[in-house]
Write an enzyme that holds these catalytic residues in place. Structure first.
Site, PDB file in Angstrom:
ATOM      1  CG  PHE A   1      -8.693 -18.356  40.574  1.00 54.88           C
ATOM      2  CD1 PHE A   1      -9.883 -18.980  40.224  1.00 54.88           C
ATOM      3  CD2 PHE A   1      -8.681 -17.546  41.692  1.00 54.88           C
ATOM      4  CE1 PHE A   1     -11.043 -18.800  40.975  1.00 54.88           C
ATOM      5  CE2 PHE A   1      -9.827 -17.361  42.454  1.00 54.88           C
ATOM      6  CZ  PHE A   1     -11.004 -17.987  42.092  1.00 54.88           C
TER       7      PHE A   1
ATOM      8  N   GLY B   1     -14.955 -27.091  36.040  1.00 58.74           N
ATOM      9  CA  GLY B   1     -13.979 -26.346  35.253  1.00 58.74           C
ATOM     10  C   GLY B   1     -14.470 -26.031  33.849  1.00 58.74           C
TER      11      GLY B   1
ATOM     12  CG  HIS C   1     -23.513 -28.616  32.808  1.00 59.71           C
ATOM     13  ND1 HIS C   1     -22.145 -28.667  32.845  1.00 59.71           N
ATOM     14  CD2 HIS C   1     -23.846 -27.371  33.258  1.00 59.71           C
ATOM     15  CE1 HIS C   1     -21.672 -27.509  33.289  1.00 59.71           C
ATOM     16  NE2 HIS C   1     -22.667 -26.710  33.547  1.00 59.71           N
TER      17      HIS C   1
ATOM     18  N   GLY D   1     -11.168 -21.667  43.209  1.00 56.62           N
ATOM     19  CA  GLY D   1     -10.306 -22.147  42.130  1.00 56.62           C
ATOM     20  C   GLY D   1      -9.139 -22.994  42.611  1.00 56.62           C
TER      21      GLY D   1
ATOM     22  CG  PHE E   1     -20.129 -18.231  38.134  1.00 54.80           C
ATOM     23  CD1 PHE E   1     -20.432 -19.531  37.788  1.00 54.80           C
ATOM     24  CD2 PHE E   1     -21.152 -17.307  38.210  1.00 54.80           C
ATOM     25  CE1 PHE E   1     -21.730 -19.913  37.510  1.00 54.80           C
ATOM     26  CE2 PHE E   1     -22.450 -17.668  37.926  1.00 54.80           C
ATOM     27  CZ  PHE E   1     -22.742 -18.974  37.570  1.00 54.80           C
ATOM     28  CG  MET E   2     -14.019 -16.472  38.087  1.00 52.59           C
ATOM     29  SD  MET E   2     -13.572 -17.953  37.182  1.00 52.59           S
ATOM     30  CE  MET E   2     -14.826 -17.973  35.910  1.00 52.59           C
ATOM     31  NE  ARG E   3     -16.773 -22.057  45.785  1.00 50.77           N
ATOM     32  CZ  ARG E   3     -16.228 -22.719  46.807  1.00 50.77           C
ATOM     33  NH1 ARG E   3     -16.328 -22.258  48.022  1.00 50.77           N
ATOM     34  NH2 ARG E   3     -15.581 -23.863  46.604  1.00 50.77           N
TER      35      ARG E   3
HETATM   36  N1  PPS Z   1      -9.137 -19.911  35.815  1.00 49.89           N
HETATM   37  C1  PPS Z   1      -9.524 -20.722  36.782  1.00 49.89           C
HETATM   38  N2  PPS Z   1      -8.620 -21.293  37.618  1.00 49.89           N
HETATM   39  C2  PPS Z   1      -9.028 -22.136  38.607  1.00 49.89           C
HETATM   40  N3  PPS Z   1     -10.331 -22.436  38.873  1.00 49.89           N
HETATM   41  C3  PPS Z   1     -11.247 -21.874  38.071  1.00 49.89           C
HETATM   42  C4  PPS Z   1     -10.917 -21.005  36.994  1.00 49.89           C
HETATM   43  N4  PPS Z   1     -12.068 -20.633  36.394  1.00 49.89           N
HETATM   44  C5  PPS Z   1     -13.073 -21.223  37.075  1.00 49.89           C
HETATM   45  N5  PPS Z   1     -12.583 -21.963  38.081  1.00 49.89           N
HETATM   46  C6  PPS Z   1     -13.342 -22.723  39.086  1.00 49.89           C
HETATM   47  O1  PPS Z   1     -14.202 -23.669  38.442  1.00 49.89           O
HETATM   48  C7  PPS Z   1     -15.371 -23.861  39.247  1.00 49.89           C
HETATM   49  C8  PPS Z   1     -16.595 -23.537  38.418  1.00 49.89           C
HETATM   50  O2  PPS Z   1     -16.749 -24.587  37.510  1.00 49.89           O
HETATM   51  P1  PPS Z   1     -17.627 -24.455  36.209  1.00 49.89           P
HETATM   52  O3  PPS Z   1     -17.109 -23.385  35.339  1.00 49.89           O
HETATM   53  O4  PPS Z   1     -17.723 -25.827  35.655  1.00 49.89           O
HETATM   54  O5  PPS Z   1     -19.051 -24.010  36.794  1.00 49.89           O
HETATM   55  S1  PPS Z   1     -20.432 -24.050  36.008  1.00 49.89           S
HETATM   56  O6  PPS Z   1     -20.923 -25.430  36.064  1.00 49.89           O
HETATM   57  O7  PPS Z   1     -20.210 -23.602  34.638  1.00 49.89           O
HETATM   58  O8  PPS Z   1     -21.300 -23.144  36.800  1.00 49.89           O
HETATM   59  C9  PPS Z   1     -15.237 -22.923  40.441  1.00 49.89           C
HETATM   60  O9  PPS Z   1     -14.624 -23.721  41.455  1.00 49.89           O
HETATM   61  P2  PPS Z   1     -14.688 -23.367  43.024  1.00 49.89           P
HETATM   62  O10 PPS Z   1     -13.834 -22.151  43.192  1.00 49.89           O
HETATM   63  O11 PPS Z   1     -14.114 -24.561  43.722  1.00 49.89           O
HETATM   64  O12 PPS Z   1     -16.122 -23.115  43.355  1.00 49.89           O
HETATM   65  C10 PPS Z   1     -14.318 -21.852  39.869  1.00 49.89           C
HETATM   66  O13 PPS Z   1     -13.654 -21.085  40.830  1.00 49.89           O
END
Ligand code: PPS
Length: 326
Positions: free
Chosen positions: A258, A78, A139, A293, A289-291
């Site tokens: 999301f 996150g 990180h 969520g 990246f926003m896969r």
């Molecule tokens: N707004 C919002 N709401 C809900 N979920 C969200 C949001 N923004 C980022 N994400 C989810 O966060 C996961 C990516 O984490 P990071 O940002 O830490 O990734 S990274 O390490 O910077 O590459 C990744 O999780 P997964 O979807 O499970 O892969 C993103 O979808």
């Protein structure tokens, strides 16, 4: 400060990815200057890249300012979500600048250069030269952070996430961004054997948890942001000494949802995919990246056997701690 050894595991081979090359184990030496914390563990190793080893000393010696804002996390927990939230709250909800300047330029990923071979820039220098107050994303585990953090005491925000969801998210990230060719099972075995980049996750989180009071760390959970964003926003506002109306907070929660973030080119990391495409000469397909969520999306892909193994692995690491993932 540390010693380095190449990783000989089968997983090290499969993650010998075109984007970042092979991985190494960094073994931490002198950590006596770190905060003592509650139940402080002795930091062990962290999986990184050979290029990181050439930059480690610069990172460790980076000047830190008391108005810095550090967003700390294990990958896929996150980070991006937290960066956008924290940047907006601490910049008087300046949506205009947030839409015009990419999040990666507003909140710089300190060690990014170390993970992309032939990276056409220097993110450490970017941090050094950033306008204050600097927002920095990192990180690295506590023992590899700039040493001045522990004396200068900038704002530190940590974001944790359930390891099963973070692991599945990381697997997809490795496949699409790092060119990982192995199977899901090999990746999971690599997680369980502490062989995956930046790993292991749980000690990473525990180290920040153990010093959260001593260092005034704002400790967040991905799952709380998902289920109780309003309460999280109020905590972040309090940490930054900011007051916004209920309407402003509702608007911010919507901006951070999301679906809205997924379509926000300034904060959805699509520029990283473009960079990976230009460096690898290959199109990144079927990945954003926003896969998903979601909370619990691991259950769509993990077998019962690996759910049990990851739960046991987590329980083992948490045995001596009062910390619990949500
Ligand atoms: N707004 C919002 N709401 C809900 N979920 C969200 C949001 N923004 C980022 N994400 C989810 O966060 C996961 C990516 O984490 P990071 O940002 O830490 O990734 S990274 O390490 O910077 O590459 C990744 O999780 P997964 O979807 O499970 O892969 C993103 O979808």
């Amino acid at each position: 400060m540390f010693s380095v050894k190449p990783m000989k595991s089968p997983l090290a081979k499969v993650v010998e990815a075109p984007i970042h090359g092979p991985t190494i184990e960094v073994h931490l030496a002198d950590t006596s200057y770190l905060p003592r914390g509650e139940k402080m563990r002795k930091p062990t190793h962290c999986v990184l890249t050979p290029k990181y080893a050439t930059l480690a000393e610069r990172i460790h010696r980076l000047p830190v300012y008391d108005d810095d804002v550090w967003i700390l996390s294990f990958p896929k927990c996150g980070t991006t979500w937290t960066q956008e939230m924290v940047w907006l709250i601490s910049h008087d909800l300046d949506y205009k600048t947030a839409s015009e300047v990419n999040l990666l330029d507003r909140s710089i990923f300190l060690e990014f250069s170390a993970f992309v071979l032939n990276f056409p820039g220097d993110t450490i220098e970017e941090v050094e030269n950033a306008t204050r107050p600097r927002h920095i994303q990192c990180h690295l585990p506590i023992a590899l952070l700039p040493r001045q953090i522990w004396t200068v005491r900038p704002k530190l925000i940590y974001c944790a996430r359930n390891p099963k969801d973070a692991t599945i998210s990381y697997y997809h990230h490795h496949r699409h961004i790092h060119g990982y060719q192995g199977s899901l099972q090999e990746f999971l075995d690599g997680i369980l054997a502490d062989q995956v980049l930046f790993g292991p996750q749980i000690p990473h989180t525990l180290d920040f948890w153990n010093i959260r009071r001593e260092m005034n760390i704002l400790f967040l959970h991905f799952e709380e942001m998902k289920t109780s964003m309003d309460a999280v926003l109020r905590r972040v506002c309090k940490y930054f000494n900011k007051t916004y109306t209920d309407e402003q907070l509702a608007q911010l929660a919507n901006h951070l949802s999301f679906d809205v973030m997924k379509n926000n080119k300034s904060a959805n990391n699509s520029c990283v995919l473009e960079l990976v495409e230009s460096l690898s000469g290959k199109k990144v397909e079927n990945f954003q990246f926003m896969r998903k969520g979601k909370i619990g999306s691991h259950s769509e892909e993990l077998t019962e056997e690996y759910i049990r193994k990851l739960d046991e692995y987590t329980q083992h690491h948490l045995a001596e701690s009062d910390f619990r993932f949500k």
